[in-house]
Scaffold this motif. Sequence first.
Motif, PDB file in Angstrom:
ATOM      1  N   ILE A  33      13.010  29.762 -17.970  1.00  0.00           N
ATOM      2  CA  ILE A  33      13.601  29.047 -19.147  1.00  0.00           C
ATOM      3  C   ILE A  33      14.847  29.503 -19.321  1.00  0.00           C
ATOM      4  CG2 ILE A  33      13.808  28.123 -21.228  1.00  0.00           C
ATOM      5  CD1 ILE A  33      10.795  27.379 -21.063  1.00  0.00           C
ATOM      6  N   GLU A  37      17.842  27.118 -18.593  1.00  0.00           N
ATOM      7  CA  GLU A  37      17.943  26.033 -19.593  1.00  0.00           C
ATOM      8  C   GLU A  37      19.575  25.771 -19.969  1.00  0.00           C
ATOM      9  OE1 GLU A  37      16.123  24.020 -21.028  1.00  0.00           O
ATOM     10  OE2 GLU A  37      16.948  23.603 -22.932  1.00  0.00           O
ATOM     11  N   MET A 149       9.986  25.178 -14.944  1.00  0.00           N
ATOM     12  CA  MET A 149      10.050  25.899 -16.277  1.00  0.00           C
ATOM     13  C   MET A 149       8.407  25.958 -16.903  1.00  0.00           C
ATOM     14  SD  MET A 149      13.361  24.237 -17.895  1.00  0.00           S
ATOM     15  CE  MET A 149      14.983  24.806 -17.785  1.00  0.00           C
TER      16      MET A 149
END
Lengths: 419, 419
Positions: A33, A37, A149
């Motif tokens: 992540i 992200e 993720m």
Amino acid sequence: MQLHDMNIDAFQARLASGEAKPLDWWQACRERIEARESEVQAWEFLSPEVGHAPAEGALRGVPVGVKDIIDTCDMPTAWGTGGYMTSDGSLVDAAVVTLLQQQGALVLGKTVSTEFAYFTPGKTRNPHDTSRTPGGSSSGSAAAVADGMVPLALGTQTAGSIIRPASYCGIYGYKPTFDTVSTAGIKPFAPSLDTLGWFARHIEDICTTFSTLTRAPAIEALPDLTGIRVGVCSLPGNEALNADVTQALRQAQERFEKVGASVVVLPFDARFDDLVEHQKVVMAYEASQSLASEYQHHAQQMGPKLVELIQQGLALSYARYREAQRATTELRQLLSRRFDVDVDVILAASAQGVAPIGLGATGDPLFCRAWTLLGVPCLNLPISQGEQGLPVGVQLIGDRYDDDRLLSIARTLMRAQTG
Amino acid sequence: MQLHDMNIDAFQARLASGEAKPLDWWQACRERIEARESEVQAWEFLSPEVGHAPAEGALRGVPVGVKDIIDTCDMPTAWGTGGYMTSDGSLVDAAVVTLLQQQGALVLGKTVSTEFAYFTPGKTRNPHDTSRTPGGSSSGSAAAVADGMVPLALGTQTAGSIIRPASYCGIYGYKPTFDTVSTAGIKPFAPSLDTLGWFARHIEDICTTFSTLTRAPAIEALPDLTGIRVGVCSLPGNEALNADVTQALRQAQERFEKVGASVVVLPFDARFDDLVEHQKVVMAYEASQSLASEYQHHAQQMGPKLVELIQQGLALSYARYREAQRATTELRQLLSRRFDVDVDVILAASAQGVAPIGLGATGDPLFCRAWTLLGVPCLNLPISQGEQGLPVGVQLIGDRYDDDRLLSIARTLMRAQTG
């Protein structure tokens, strides 16, 4: 330790043998992540800490993403509103969150939802091509799973909010039989339709989650699919199928035939053509009731598509709603008889094609509306690639409460090919 | 101004003619509560103020009681827990609260519920005899309406939580077709069964509330009931009917026949005998899911009956749950065919007799379980008196989505006798 391709059962085996520790997978997901992200934007909120390491359970140490229309007591919920309605945390977690945690799962955070799980998109991008939508409404859950993720994430489907993003993102998405897992603590939109489901990269993880949440026996693969009859049917909107979807359906049929199944054409009662309209009626009528308070207080802040739907619902007569519900009851019976007599599973399109370009819309749930209204279990199989190598799925549909059979057939099919 | 016997339509006429002001009924209810609450104890929380006078709506100025498992943003909710779980106020009102307020209704307060609407009783007493239970789980709503504290109150039914207290308290209690009014903002217990309904002292008010919440046309009385066929049937537990209930059923039959209806005996498929057990299975299995978080955090504070139910649910297999759901689907079809061919409404017992003595239990929902599982609309008619002059009701049952016909027949029946 390479966790990206791990499935749940394999991780449990590693824990049992001491090769892995309970927080390893959580840590690997946080790192993924951290790296990705800013590109994908799948998360509305990330849990600041993991808490204590789980000691046991079928999902021990499995990180999970929770769609942001699902209550959590230690994390905020904003129902995809972008903040005009926010809870700092509910009094209790949604039932499914507790059920997962009781089995050792670790909630990694809340994933992006469209506004109240309808059409106004959030920020999430498709990890296969960030200029494209991941689909909706379970946008963040689908994108997070697809991007590695998190191995498992919760979604909900009222029209096509699990199957469509799963197809666009190239992963498995499962909508079980209506009401199989409690929606307690999940924002209602259209209670006759709202169904909790989940996403995973491995068919085994879809199966393990089903067994864990329902306490059903483990879903086993069959030796082969000899004798299994796969129905293909012509439904409204099929005329709009593009070449990518046609190819995906053909590939699925060929794969079925390779492992012994037979494909049969299922001629459908003409009344099935009306199901898409009936689904729209039920959804609009019930949403105009269920979101009455939100509409009363926040209509000015709501996206125009949601306002339009609620106003459509408010303009619908009870007679029209009842007509839709009565027709649905009849067609459920007809379909159930088909499953008794003619076919074991039905194969159908998940979406009109690959994920559309642009983040301003989440695609059309057309091919999912009828099945959601019928309450049958639906599974997206990430089986093909279309233009520019983008994922194209197909859905496999079973009879109501026949989830275990549907999942068993899917598991056999998908592993026979790649194994 | 005598408001005790007023019905909603008559009050609207008075408002229109200027004979009454919008807050008159609210004021009269507050006075009645002031005088009687120490005896009856129907209220968990009373709204401190009325707010501004409503300007319009079909329910303009109608005071309403809201069962304390239904969310309100300006009043606390404690779900019948006696305080071990309490919210100071939800982010938004439950959908039905807003729908009523949009029509001008005034929420008077929250009425006592059993614990999470299951069996552990609250403080409420039966206004006809305060040594007796008012029934449950919608105890406060039924008692408040029966005592003239409020003309209309909301309840919910998962087993027999509207029909039974209505029978014990001598009022109308209505459970519409499953999912007719959105349960958004209402604590789920068993989502396949949970149904929102309401109590009133006048059949006209039951009808007006139905039309208002669903936007269906007004329910009119028929000239008479000539040609209407009323089915009576033998269902599990009927052998336990006492003389009071037998007499109430006979009186209802006679009343029907007086206005031209014919009573026919409906021989029931033997599989209907299993419905009570199926309802128990669905309720326990779903409650053990839906209350997972509450059980996790509050098991020590929960009443023993609720703990027992959740543990029963946790011990049930998915296969047994599925068997119950599949059988229910089949029996819904069979019953629907009966309504198509043989009868217009079914007449059945609401409870085993008058309200039992004691406040430690709320009576048995036995006679309601099957109908709730079938999702059909049910109406308690306060038609008779049993031992010591206590109320005994009977229930009238219609086909799914045939609520307007059921209510129209009931309205004709009840007014033909007294008019």
